[in-house]
Design an enzyme around this catalytic site. Structure first.
Site, mmCIF file in Angstrom:
data_model
loop_
_atom_site.group_PDB
_atom_site.id
_atom_site.type_symbol
_atom_site.label_atom_id
_atom_site.label_comp_id
_atom_site.label_asym_id
_atom_site.label_seq_id
_atom_site.Cartn_x
_atom_site.Cartn_y
_atom_site.Cartn_z
ATOM 1 N N GLY A 174 0.379 -1.200 0.590
ATOM 2 C CA GLY A 174 -0.342 -0.223 0.016
ATOM 3 C C GLY A 174 0.645 1.065 0.159
ATOM 4 O O GLY A 174 0.160 2.135 -0.412
ATOM 5 N N ALA A 408 -3.483 15.435 -34.035
ATOM 6 C CA ALA A 408 -2.164 15.818 -33.171
ATOM 7 C C ALA A 408 -2.210 17.302 -33.466
ATOM 8 O O ALA A 408 -1.374 17.433 -32.433
ATOM 9 C CB ALA A 408 -1.112 14.473 -33.430
#
Length: 517
Positions: A174, A408
């Site tokens: 974690g 793009a």
């Protein structure tokens, strides 16, 4: 004759000394043998001399499970407090691996949370120096609560103060999610990060992998993109963090203090005329352009090993920080793909959160084609860069260096996504697609029926290039503000950002947008 206060002060000094000794000489020696500094040595190397003020030195755990009531943990395995770096205030937490492996328990986490809360209250960056064996298993759900408390604070502080994670040892389970929630992650060689370790992976999947291959510094800098910087050792890592801090403000309500420079803001450079090749298919290194434009050639590249088809990082123009995003023609021709979109979008949003103006260098033939990209979600990932630029309200200046094709072109901070100023070099080609592809589509029938198809195809390619693949059609429509001499790029950009310095832009009131994660 000693007074009562003298005795109390002697006891206080002894108590402090015991805590300052951490896990003791043997464990400190082992830390040094592994090439690592201790928590306090790291703080001393990072903060200005004598500036660090430690908090919660006397905090102790209150766990009595599995014999923990007999275990002493000086400082609870983490050193927290505040100090200055280059005269600017920071708050920090440094896990102490010499004290029960730097494991995180309830009170260990509480100390970190207090330092995070203080950082947010006073508007100072928070630096986390990670070196921990993970959750303190003996504390069970209290340790898990501690992680959750940290993650919550990472999220609340996001976009408010800069948060920097520095991985200087193990970071597993974690614990990895706090660095993932912060703005920048540094890793020293020998450090590692992973959710599940090699032993668990071998048991579950049968795969054999080393700690380094699974979650080492270069793995996360080159392959996963989890980390932003890598350094050889603790000292180099902490020096690199200091440099990054010099480009960032203390919080989202301030701007980065200007840096002194002797670099003339009116400096021109004729060598810039020769970097972009006349041949549109020939690669070049966009970092050459960046280096010649920014103050003193000082460019701090972020994530230099990940998604190398796009370059991101910090530089200065006339002493003021700018965030730079640039296509890299020498890698995959500068195409945008899944990883490049993620890399750029996160950086754009970070700059916008902390009032750092954005400078974009565009030379992009399109989004990378392929089944792998489509099935990997290039549509969703590619949308992130569109969203990030559109959302950003900081000053945005774009220079189109060469190719700017199709979607793009739009994505690389075109006028249509809110660029404040767009410049183009004479070499710029702004079109739906490249001349070759366009000619094949538009004149397909004519080429097929021609006596000499290749000759006709070349004629049509040149015709398309002359009519459309140049900056002047876009300039005629106001999508490009000016076509500039490359030699004059630096003074033109400095003038642009100076003019935009007091830019104000408001957006509709809302809880938050729905970013295409």
């Amino acid at each position: 004759m000693a007074t009562e206060i003298d005795k109390q002060l002697t006891d206080l000094a002894a108590a402090r000394q015991k805590i300052l000794a951490g896990g003791g000489e043997k464990r400190i020696a082992k830390q040094h043998e592994s090439g690592k500094l201790t928590a306090r040595e790291r703080i001393d190397a990072f903060c200005d001399p004598g500036s660090f003020v430690e908090l919660d030195m006397f905090v102790q755990h209150r766990c009595s499970n599995f014999g923990m009531e007999k275990v002493e943990a000086p400082g609870e395995g983490v050193v927290v407090g505040h100090g200055t770096v280059g005269g600017r205030r920071v708050c920090l937490a440094a896990q102490d691996f010499t004290v029960i492996g730097g494991s995180l328990g309830e009170m260990h986490a509480a100390k970190i949370c207090k330092a995070m809360d203080l950082a947010r209250k006073i508007g100072a960056p928070f630096i986390s120096l990670n070196d921990s064996g993970g959750a303190r298993i003996q504390e069970g759900v209290d340790a898990l609560k501690g992680y959750g408390d940290i993650f919550y604070r990472n999220t609340i502080a996001s976009g408010v103060i800069p948060q920097i994670s520095v991985i200087l040892g193990p970071c597993a389970g974690g614990a990895v999610y706090s660095p993932a929630l912060t703005d920048f992650t540094f890793m020293a060689q020998g450090a590692n990060m992973f959710i599940t370790g090699p032993e668990v992976i071998k048991t579950v999947t049968g795969e054999n992998v080393s700690f380094e291959e699974l979650g080492g510094a270069m793995t996360h800098n080159r392959l996963s993109g989890v980390a932003h910087f890598v350094a050889e050792n603790d000292a180099e890592c902490l020096t690199a963090v200091k440099k990054l801090l010099s480009f960032l403000p203390d919080n989202n309500l301030e701007e980065t203090p200007p840096a002194a420079t002797a670099d003339d803001p009116n400096r021109t450079d004729e060598t810039l005329r020769d970097i972009v090749p006349a041949n549109p298919n020939k690669p070049y290194d966009v970092r050459e352009i960046i280096g010649k434009v920014v103050d003193d050639g000082d460019f701090l590249e972020v994530q230099p090993y990940f998604a190398q088809n796009i370059v991101i990082g910090f530089g200065r123009l006339n002493g003021r920080t700018v965030g730079i995003v640039a296509n890299q023609p020498k890698v995959m021709a500068g195409c945008l793909d899944i990883n490049a979109s993620d890399k750029a979008a996160r950086f754009i949003r970070t700059c916008d959160a902390f009032n750092v103006p954005l400078l974009t260098f565009s030379d992009v033939p399109g989004y990378l084609p392929g089944v792998g990209q489509e099935h990997g979600g290039v549509i969703r990932h590619g949308a992130k860069i569109l969203y990030a630029y559109s959302e950003a309200t900081v000053p945005k200046v774009t220079v189109i260096l060469r190719k700017a094709y199709g979607g793009a072109y739009i994505a690389m901070c075109s006028r249509h996504l809110g660029a404040d100023l767009v410049y183009a070099l004479p070499t710029a080609e702004i079109a739906v697609m490249g001349p070759s592809g366009a000619a094949n589509v538009i004149f397909r029938k004519e080429i097929a029926e021609a006596a000499n198809p290749e000759e006709v195809r070349q004629q049509r390619i040149e015709e398309f290039r002359d009519r459309f693949a140049n900056p002047y059609v876009a300039a005629a429509r106001g999508y490009v503000d000016d076509v500039i001499d490359p030699a004059e790029m630096r003074p033109r950009l400095i003038d642009a950002f100076t003019m935009l310095q007091n830019k104000s832009e408001t957006r509709p009131a809302k809880k938050h947008g729905n970013f295409p994660v």
